[in-house]
Design a protein around this motif. Structure first.
Motif, PDB file in Angstrom:
ATOM      1  N   LYS A   6       0.858  -1.187   0.000  1.00  0.00           N
ATOM      2  CA  LYS A   6       0.000   0.000   0.000  1.00  0.00           C
ATOM      3  C   LYS A   6       0.894   1.236   0.000  1.00  0.00           C
ATOM      4  N   ALA A   7       0.558   2.199  -0.853  1.00  0.00           N
ATOM      5  CA  ALA A   7       1.372   3.411  -0.967  1.00  0.00           C
ATOM      6  C   ALA A   7       1.534   4.108   0.381  1.00  0.00           C
ATOM      7  N   GLY A   8       0.496   4.087   1.194  1.00  0.00           N
ATOM      8  CA  GLY A   8       0.563   4.736   2.501  1.00  0.00           C
ATOM      9  C   GLY A   8       1.516   4.065   3.474  1.00  0.00           C
ATOM     10  N   ASN A   9       1.966   2.870   3.147  1.00  0.00           N
ATOM     11  CA  ASN A   9       2.907   2.156   4.021  1.00  0.00           C
ATOM     12  C   ASN A   9       4.351   2.567   3.802  1.00  0.00           C
ATOM     13  N   VAL A  10       4.629   3.349   2.759  1.00  0.00           N
ATOM     14  CA  VAL A  10       6.010   3.764   2.493  1.00  0.00           C
ATOM     15  C   VAL A  10       6.052   5.293   2.490  1.00  0.00           C
ATOM     16  N   LYS A  11       6.553   5.820   3.586  1.00  0.00           N
ATOM     17  CA  LYS A  11       6.638   7.271   3.757  1.00  0.00           C
ATOM     18  C   LYS A  11       8.069   7.734   3.537  1.00  0.00           C
ATOM     19  N   LEU A  12       8.213   9.025   3.335  1.00  0.00           N
ATOM     20  CA  LEU A  12       9.522   9.644   3.144  1.00  0.00           C
ATOM     21  C   LEU A  12       9.697  10.745   4.177  1.00  0.00           C
ATOM     22  N   LYS A  13      10.914  10.881   4.688  1.00  0.00           N
ATOM     23  CA  LYS A  13      11.168  11.950   5.656  1.00  0.00           C
ATOM     24  C   LYS A  13      12.651  12.294   5.628  1.00  0.00           C
ATOM     25  N   ARG A  14      12.920  13.583   5.677  1.00  0.00           N
ATOM     26  CA  ARG A  14      14.317  14.024   5.754  1.00  0.00           C
ATOM     27  C   ARG A  14      14.886  13.673   7.116  1.00  0.00           C
ATOM     28  N   ALA A  15      16.164  13.372   7.154  1.00  0.00           N
ATOM     29  CA  ALA A  15      16.847  12.983   8.393  1.00  0.00           C
ATOM     30  C   ALA A  15      16.832  14.108   9.427  1.00  0.00           C
ATOM     31  N   TYR A  16      16.582  15.326   8.987  1.00  0.00           N
ATOM     32  CA  TYR A  16      16.614  16.492   9.867  1.00  0.00           C
ATOM     33  C   TYR A  16      15.258  16.765  10.510  1.00  0.00           C
ATOM     34  N   GLU A  17      14.244  16.011  10.118  1.00  0.00           N
ATOM     35  CA  GLU A  17      12.918  16.141  10.715  1.00  0.00           C
ATOM     36  C   GLU A  17      12.806  15.172  11.886  1.00  0.00           C
ATOM     37  N   PRO A  18      12.084  15.559  12.931  1.00  0.00           N
ATOM     38  CA  PRO A  18      11.954  14.648  14.077  1.00  0.00           C
ATOM     39  C   PRO A  18      11.121  13.415  13.736  1.00  0.00           C
ATOM     40  N   ALA A  19      11.428  12.336  14.416  1.00  0.00           N
ATOM     41  CA  ALA A  19      10.649  11.108  14.245  1.00  0.00           C
ATOM     42  C   ALA A  19       9.242  11.344  14.787  1.00  0.00           C
ATOM     43  N   ALA A  20       8.284  10.630  14.211  1.00  0.00           N
ATOM     44  CA  ALA A  20       6.892  10.716  14.666  1.00  0.00           C
ATOM     45  C   ALA A  20       6.408   9.311  15.011  1.00  0.00           C
ATOM     46  N   HIS A  21       5.394   9.236  15.830  1.00  0.00           N
ATOM     47  CA  HIS A  21       4.902   7.922  16.257  1.00  0.00           C
ATOM     48  C   HIS A  21       4.360   7.096  15.098  1.00  0.00           C
ATOM     49  N   ASP A  22       3.901   7.754  14.030  1.00  0.00           N
ATOM     50  CA  ASP A  22       3.337   7.010  12.897  1.00  0.00           C
ATOM     51  C   ASP A  22       4.358   6.716  11.788  1.00  0.00           C
ATOM     52  N   ASP A  23       5.643   6.964  12.057  1.00  0.00           N
ATOM     53  CA  ASP A  23       6.689   6.663  11.065  1.00  0.00           C
ATOM     54  C   ASP A  23       6.836   5.160  10.830  1.00  0.00           C
ATOM     55  N   GLY A  24       6.502   4.370  11.797  1.00  0.00           N
ATOM     56  CA  GLY A  24       6.745   2.938  11.683  1.00  0.00           C
ATOM     57  C   GLY A  24       8.240   2.669  11.758  1.00  0.00           C
ATOM     58  N   PRO A  34      23.916  11.416   7.475  1.00  0.00           N
ATOM     59  CA  PRO A  34      23.488  12.815   7.305  1.00  0.00           C
ATOM     60  C   PRO A  34      24.342  13.775   8.139  1.00  0.00           C
ATOM     61  N   ARG A  35      24.862  14.771   7.478  1.00  0.00           N
ATOM     62  CA  ARG A  35      25.735  15.749   8.123  1.00  0.00           C
ATOM     63  C   ARG A  35      24.982  16.471   9.237  1.00  0.00           C
ATOM     64  N   GLY A  36      25.607  16.531  10.406  1.00  0.00           N
ATOM     65  CA  GLY A  36      25.045  17.276  11.524  1.00  0.00           C
ATOM     66  C   GLY A  36      24.001  16.530  12.342  1.00  0.00           C
ATOM     67  N   VAL A  37      23.711  15.284  12.011  1.00  0.00           N
ATOM     68  CA  VAL A  37      22.719  14.504  12.754  1.00  0.00           C
ATOM     69  C   VAL A  37      23.463  13.517  13.657  1.00  0.00           C
ATOM     70  N   ARG A  38      23.186  13.608  14.944  1.00  0.00           N
ATOM     71  CA  ARG A  38      23.806  12.674  15.884  1.00  0.00           C
ATOM     72  C   ARG A  38      23.074  11.331  15.818  1.00  0.00           C
ATOM     73  N   LYS A  39      23.833  10.257  15.881  1.00  0.00           N
ATOM     74  CA  LYS A  39      23.214   8.928  15.781  1.00  0.00           C
ATOM     75  C   LYS A  39      22.161   8.716  16.855  1.00  0.00           C
ATOM     76  N   VAL A  40      22.402   9.235  18.038  1.00  0.00           N
ATOM     77  CA  VAL A  40      21.454   9.063  19.127  1.00  0.00           C
ATOM     78  C   VAL A  40      20.135   9.807  18.843  1.00  0.00           C
ATOM     79  N   ASP A  41      20.191  10.870  18.049  1.00  0.00           N
ATOM     80  CA  ASP A  41      18.987  11.659  17.738  1.00  0.00           C
ATOM     81  C   ASP A  41      18.254  11.174  16.486  1.00  0.00           C
ATOM     82  N   ALA A  42      18.868  10.303  15.723  1.00  0.00           N
ATOM     83  CA  ALA A  42      18.302   9.916  14.426  1.00  0.00           C
ATOM     84  C   ALA A  42      17.079   9.013  14.540  1.00  0.00           C
ATOM     85  N   THR A  43      16.941   8.290  15.616  1.00  0.00           N
ATOM     86  CA  THR A  43      15.800   7.393  15.841  1.00  0.00           C
ATOM     87  C   THR A  43      15.597   6.474  14.633  1.00  0.00           C
TER      88      THR A  43
END
Length: 128
Positions: A6-24, A34-43
């Motif tokens: 299902k198309a809705g099952n594959v989302k796109l998000k930039r590494a600089y955006e915060p994770a969301a509960h519906d990201d799966g 990604p430059r400037g993104v800490r591994k601990v913050d990448a989720t």
């Protein structure tokens, strides 16, 4: 097992955006961290480096929209050489939402868009 994703099952998000509960399941699909993104913050749940465009293809493309149609074709050829990783990603996406995480500034012409289309079985052709 040809159940379509299902198309809705594959989302796109930039590494600089915060994770969301519906990201799966969050999958980084860039070869470079990604430059400037800490591994601990990448989720992130997975880092699928092997599904990223090769260094040569990435440099050739250079995020030039004029090269986008040809990039999609060349990238699709590279993806076909990673059957097991693609199978795992498709299996995951058939049953759960996944988010392909990428770092490109251009949200229309990037490897995540091309990979999403590939996973969803959308045709890759010049002029798209």
């Amino acid at each position: 097992m040809s159940v379509r994703i299902k198309a809705g099952n594959v989302k796109l998000k930039r590494a600089y955006e915060p994770a969301a509960h519906d990201d799966g399941t969050r999958v980084l699909i860039d070869r470079l961290w990604p430059r400037g993104v800490r591994k601990v913050d990448a989720t992130l749940d997975h880092w699928a480096k092997d599904l990223a465009p090769s260094t040569a293809l990435r440099k050739w493309f250079g995020h030039d929209p004029a090269r986008w149609p040809e990039f999609r074709l060349r990238y699709a050829e590279e993806l076909r050489q990673h059957g097991e990783q693609l199978k795992q990603l498709r299996t995951l996406a058939r049953t759960n939402p996944i988010t392909l995480v990428y770092s490109a500034h251009d949200e229309v012409h990037n490897d995540a868009v091309a990979l999403r289309d590939f996973l969803l079985g959308r045709k890759t052709h010049v002029g798209h």
